[in-house]
Design an enzyme around this catalytic site. Structure first.
Site, PDB file in Angstrom:
ATOM      1  N   ILE B  91     -10.616   2.293   9.029  1.00 17.06           N
ATOM      2  CA  ILE B  91      -9.584   2.681   8.071  1.00 17.06           C
ATOM      3  C   ILE B  91      -8.219   2.321   8.639  1.00 17.06           C
ATOM      4  O   ILE B  91      -7.925   2.640   9.796  1.00 17.06           O
ATOM      5  CB  ILE B  91      -9.632   4.209   7.799  1.00 17.06           C
ATOM      6  CG1 ILE B  91     -11.043   4.636   7.407  1.00 17.06           C
ATOM      7  CG2 ILE B  91      -8.626   4.593   6.727  1.00 17.06           C
ATOM      8  CD1 ILE B  91     -11.280   6.118   7.576  1.00 17.06           C
ATOM      9  N   CYS B  92      -7.428   1.678   7.817  1.00 15.85           N
ATOM     10  CA  CYS B  92      -6.064   1.378   8.242  1.00 15.85           C
ATOM     11  C   CYS B  92      -5.155   2.438   7.639  1.00 15.85           C
ATOM     12  O   CYS B  92      -4.714   2.306   6.507  1.00 15.85           O
ATOM     13  CB  CYS B  92      -5.660  -0.018   7.778  1.00 15.85           C
ATOM     14  SG  CYS B  92      -3.972  -0.431   8.181  1.00 15.85           S
ATOM     15  N   ALA B  93      -4.937   3.509   8.388  1.00 15.49           N
ATOM     16  CA  ALA B  93      -4.084   4.592   7.900  1.00 15.49           C
ATOM     17  C   ALA B  93      -3.162   5.016   9.029  1.00 15.49           C
ATOM     18  O   ALA B  93      -3.616   5.254  10.153  1.00 15.49           O
ATOM     19  CB  ALA B  93      -4.928   5.775   7.439  1.00 15.49           C
TER      20      ALA B  93
END
Lengths: 503, 151
Positions: B91-93
């Site tokens: 996840i790119c968060a």
């Protein structure tokens, strides 16, 4: 009136009935204080409170991570900026500034180095490395010996110079790594300690004698000196043999000093040594500049971690920390890797640039010692500086002795051994007669290394003290709706209290 | 007992006492190293009827260091098709990286990811999905994310 005074005072973190640290989530009730007590702080403009130690740990960890540094001093809820107080003496700020400059210089050196490497492949590299090697010899041994042993004209060079000179820059760099734990001047000595002069000053007898075999030739009829002379300064060969011991002893003593100054430092220098040192340095490291200096070491640790796979790397970290770091925050491998990437250009340049500067630094230190020696006779004696330059022996024969064709093989070998011993302990006449520039340069380099280590240690110590002295400024709950707070002396009806004051 | 274990113990107690927000369930928390939680996006969204599982990994520096969070991709679960979620579950968060703060918790991370999914209008993979997945490290924390600033 007493009950009315309480709500008018702005409450602080000490007035809370239950404090919950927003970092570790531990709670403390006012009527059941923790033992031993831990300091609480309310550093922002909202209702979050924290243990001061937890908050400092978070700030330190966040400041070490370039991606998080912007948020390190910001409350995650209200965005207020934390105010830090610490002892940050002027000298620490100066050291940090110098370190930044060196890092920038290191970056520049890397760029210049990469550019020159890219533009000078193959033969050019050889030429550059050889020129550098000759330059290093000149710097380190002094003009006089340089002109005797090498000269500016490559036509005079002995055949081995073309092998050894280009190796010098590489061995200087390698000698700075943990792989080859040797003192940097060893490569400079390796070749030249027993080398005959290439250019003999004009003299009646000095002709066509610069071949290797001539060293071992005794003129007939002269006695072999059977007791090796012990000379001062030590001969280059002796110095080279003794250096590893001196160096090991020095490292050992300096580690003890470091341990004493810093409080803790791992003692073992085994396989885990480098990693532990890095972790230790990182943990005690300040926000910015210092981490660049240890960047080169991080790479080592990382390489090992990568080689063993990620879990092993993490395990090494955990092990390294377990004994003496306790609950101090660990650097996860990922964060370390991230930082390493960021500092590589700078640390690489400092690393290689620093190595290649060694001969020049030695020469400068040697000159400094020479100047100082004019005022101190004991220094003059120690550095073996001659009052009157002695004439350099014109013949390159080392020792006069009788191995002719008429003596037996055993005797020839015997005299050969004796001659070797002589070279080791007594040196060659050429070296003995020449001004021992190399000796004061070596001593100077040693002093320089010591001074540099001391400055590094001071930097580390001041940084550590700065971190230890940090306090987060605790604020009152001014601006926060008091009704949201669970206070010990809670005003029963804040509205009616205000009305009561009016009446 | 380490700080991370104590903190996770407290979070677990809170979850067991107060429950989890709607759409989020604790699947397993057998130790204080790895937890699994399920996330459903309720209401009328592109993920209606889908259930995802999040894997949390904690090191002993939690909550000073962020947990490693990714979607489970196995026989039962897949990663949601979302512009910030790679097909391997990473996840790119930003809250899992530069915006992580110890004030966050397992549940609050789940809620953030739930709302990230809920606000998605169009199901699509990140543009560099194939390239990233073929080179991605096993642990998403080892990726240096370039956070897309489009939200």
């Amino acid at each position: 009136m007493a009950t009315m005074a309480a709500p008018q005072r702005i409450p602080t973190v000490d007035d809370l009935r239950v404090k919950m640290c927003y970092i570790c989530r531990e709670e403390e009730r006012y009527d059941n204080p923790e033992d031993p007590p831990r300091a609480w702080t309310h550093p922002c403009s909202c209702t979050l409170v924290a243990h001061e130690s937890c908050l400092l740990q978070w700030i330190k960890a966040a400041q070490q991570d370039p991606a998080k540094v912007d948020n390190a001093l910001k409350c995650p809820q209200c965005g207020a900026t934390y105010e830090l107080e610490s002892d940050n003496p002027r000298i620490l700020r100066a050291l940090n500034a110098i370190n930044s400059v060196l890092s920038a210089a290191g970056k520049a050196a890397t760029v210049v180095g990469v550019v020159s490497l890219a533009t000078s492949f193959g033969f050019t590299i050889y030429v550059v490395a050889t020129s550098y090697g000759a330059f290093a010899v000149k710097e380190f041994l002094g003009e006089e010996m340089y002109n005797l042993l090498l000269t500016d004209d490559p036509n005079n060079w002995p055949w081995h110079a073309f092998i050894h000179l280009p190796i010098i820059p590489f061995s200087l760099v390698l000698s700075r790594t943990r792989l080859f734990d040797t003192f940097p001047i060893v490569p400079l000595f390796l070749t030249w300690s027993s080398s005959p002069p290439v250019r003999v000053p004009p003299s009646p007898s000095g002709a066509s004698t610069s071949s290797l075999s001539s060293i071992w030739t005794w003129p007939r009829g002269t006695p072999v000196p059977y007791t090796p002379p012990i000379s001062w300064p030590p001969t280059p060969l002796m110095a080279m043999i003794l250096l590893p011991f001196v160096r090991t002893a020095y490292r050992h003593l300096f580690d003890k000093l470091t341990k004493y100054v810093m409080g803790t430092l791992p003692e073992s220098r085994g396989a885990a040594g480098p990693i532990r040192r890095v972790i230790w340095a990182l943990n005690d490291d300040g926000p910015g500049p210092l981490r660049v200096r240890i960047g080169a070491n991080i790479q080592d640790a990382n390489a090992q971690g990568a080689g063993a796979g990620a879990p092993a790397g993490g395990q090494a970290n955990a092990d390294a920390n377990a004994d003496n770091r306790g609950n101090e925050q660990d650097e996860n491998v990922a964060a370390v890797a991230e930082r390493t990437l960021r500092v590589t250009t700078s640390s690489l340049g400092r690393f290689i640039g620093g190595a290649l500067l060694i001969p020049t630094i030695s020469a400068r230190m040697g000159t400094l010692l020479f100047r100082l020696s004019k005022h101190f006779s004991w220094l003059r004696a120690f550095l073996a500086i001659r009052d009157h330059p002695a004439p350099i022996p014109t013949a390159i024969r080392l020792y006069n002795g009788p191995p002719g064709s008429n003596v037996g093989l055993v005797k020839q070998i015997g005299s050969g051994l004796v001659a070797g011993l002589h070279i080791m302990t007594g040196g060659t006449p050429t070296w003995n007669a020449a001004d021992p520039v190399w000796w004061r340069n070596a001593v100077g380099l040693g002093l320089f290394v010591f001074a540099k280590d001391c400055v590094s240690l001071l930097h580390l110590y001041l940084t550590k003290r700065e971190l230890e002295s940090r306090r987060v400024k605790s604020r009152s709950f001014a601006g926060v709706d008091i009704r949201e707070l669970d206070l010990i002396d809670r005003p029963v009806h804040p509205e009616t209290t205000g009305a009561g004051a009016d009446a | 007992m380490s700080v991370s274990t104590r903190r996770l113990q407290k979070e677990l107690t809170d979850i067991k006492r107060d429950g989890t927000p709607v759409g989020i369930e604790l699947l397993s928390a057998e130790d204080f190293a790895t937890w699994y939680l399920s996330v459903e996006v309720l209401g009328n969204t592109v993920y209606e009827g889908e259930k995802f599982a999040l894997k949390f990994r904690f090191d002993n520096q939690y909550p000073i260091s962020a947990p490693a969070v990714q979607f489970v991709v196995d026989d039962h679960y897949t990663a949601p098709v979302h512009p910030h979620v790679y097909s391997n579950g990473h996840i790119c968060a930003s809250i899992l990286g530069s915006e992580w703060s110890p004030v966050l918790s397992v549940v609050s991370v789940c809620v953030t990811i739930q709302s990230m999914l809920a606000s998605c209008k169009k199901k699509e993979r990140p543009p560099d999905n194939d390239r990233y997945v073929s080179h991605a490290p096993e642990n998403p924390k080892k990726t240096r994310w370039d956070f897309h600033d489009d939200k």
